[in-house]
Design a protein around this motif. Structure first.
Motif, PDB file in Angstrom:
ATOM      1  N   THR A  65       4.480  -3.328  -6.959  1.00 25.42           N
ATOM      2  CA  THR A  65       3.226  -2.627  -7.227  1.00 25.42           C
ATOM      3  C   THR A  65       2.789  -1.910  -5.964  1.00 25.42           C
ATOM      4  OG1 THR A  65       2.562  -4.293  -8.839  1.00 25.42           O
ATOM      5  CG2 THR A  65       0.840  -2.849  -7.985  1.00 25.42           C
TER       6      THR A  65
ATOM      7  N   LYS B 120       5.276   5.110  -3.065  1.00 25.37           N
ATOM      8  CA  LYS B 120       4.229   5.849  -3.753  1.00 25.37           C
ATOM      9  C   LYS B 120       3.741   5.049  -4.955  1.00 25.37           C
ATOM     10  CE  LYS B 120       6.678  10.167  -2.701  1.00 25.37           C
ATOM     11  NZ  LYS B 120       7.296  11.393  -3.284  1.00 25.37           N
ATOM     12  N   PRO B 121       2.544   5.313  -5.424  1.00 27.61           N
ATOM     13  CA  PRO B 121       2.077   4.596  -6.620  1.00 27.61           C
ATOM     14  C   PRO B 121       3.024   4.741  -7.811  1.00 27.61           C
ATOM     15  CG  PRO B 121       0.238   5.701  -5.562  1.00 27.61           C
ATOM     16  CD  PRO B 121       1.490   6.147  -4.828  1.00 27.61           C
TER      17      PRO B 121
ATOM     18  N   THR C  31       5.662   2.109  -8.704  1.00 24.59           N
ATOM     19  CA  THR C  31       5.285   0.863  -9.351  1.00 24.59           C
ATOM     20  C   THR C  31       6.130   0.643 -10.592  1.00 24.59           C
ATOM     21  OG1 THR C  31       3.018   0.922  -8.525  1.00 24.59           O
ATOM     22  CG2 THR C  31       3.410  -0.357 -10.532  1.00 24.59           C
TER      23      THR C  31
ATOM     24  N   SER D 146      -0.162   0.129  -4.482  1.00 27.30           N
ATOM     25  CA  SER D 146      -1.570   0.410  -4.746  1.00 27.30           C
ATOM     26  C   SER D 146      -2.399   0.115  -3.514  1.00 27.30           C
ATOM     27  CB  SER D 146      -2.063  -0.444  -5.917  1.00 27.30           C
ATOM     28  OG  SER D 146      -3.455  -0.270  -6.115  1.00 27.30           O
ATOM     29  N   SER D 147      -3.465   0.882  -3.349  1.00 24.62           N
ATOM     30  CA  SER D 147      -4.388   0.628  -2.252  1.00 24.62           C
ATOM     31  C   SER D 147      -5.533  -0.268  -2.719  1.00 24.62           C
ATOM     32  CB  SER D 147      -4.923   1.945  -1.701  1.00 24.62           C
ATOM     33  OG  SER D 147      -5.514   2.713  -2.733  1.00 24.62           O
TER      34      SER D 147
ATOM     35  N   GLN E 171       0.832  -1.200   0.000  1.00 21.96           N
ATOM     36  CA  GLN E 171       0.000   0.000   0.000  1.00 21.96           C
ATOM     37  C   GLN E 171       0.867   1.251   0.000  1.00 21.96           C
ATOM     38  OE1 GLN E 171      -2.685  -0.263   3.350  1.00 21.96           O
ATOM     39  NE2 GLN E 171      -4.102  -1.574   2.221  1.00 21.96           N
ATOM     40  N   PRO E 172       0.348   2.344  -0.506  1.00 21.34           N
ATOM     41  CA  PRO E 172       1.090   3.609  -0.442  1.00 21.34           C
ATOM     42  C   PRO E 172       1.514   3.906   0.991  1.00 21.34           C
ATOM     43  CG  PRO E 172      -0.815   3.852  -1.866  1.00 21.34           C
ATOM     44  CD  PRO E 172      -0.946   2.500  -1.227  1.00 21.34           C
TER      45      PRO E 172
END
Length: 115
Positions: free
Chosen positions: A112, A86-87, A90, A114-115, A12-13
């Protein structure tokens, strides 16, 4: 020479991951190991590198203060500690070894964010 990365995954971020890269198959004591990454649809870019002496290159501006490269004391192995992800982090992360003016790449590990 074989180069193998590990440690990627989904996070997750704001989270953290640690990547590892081990190089085998050569005995020369002078070499450079580097982390690159390739975001989707973009070109591969240098994140940071480290010489066998311990000297590091500059970090990519986008990761300064968040990522840290380190190495194993006795193995030809490096790590990439990635914090506050951070996204836009990725990407497929690749490890490259340069020894005697030859370069060897790993197969890459997917990160990756991502939330």
């Amino acid at each position: 020479v074989q180069v193998v990365e590990s440690g990627g995954g989904l996070v997750q971020p704001g989270g953290s991951l640690r990547l590892s890269c081990e190089a085998t198959g050569f005995t020369f004591s002078s070499y450079v190991m580097s982390w690159y990454r390739q975001p989707p649809g973009q070109e591969r870019e240098l994140v940071v590198g480290i010489h066998s002496s311990g000297t590091t290159t500059d970090y990519a501006d986008s990761v300064k203060g968040r990522f840290n490269i380190s190495r194993h004391r006795t193995k030809k192995m490096i790590y990439l500690q990635m914090n506050t992800l951070k996204p836009e982090d990725t990407a497929v992360y690749y490890c490259k070894v340069r020894v005697l003016d030859r370069e060897y790449w790993g197969q890459g590990t997917q990160v990756t964010v991502s939330s």
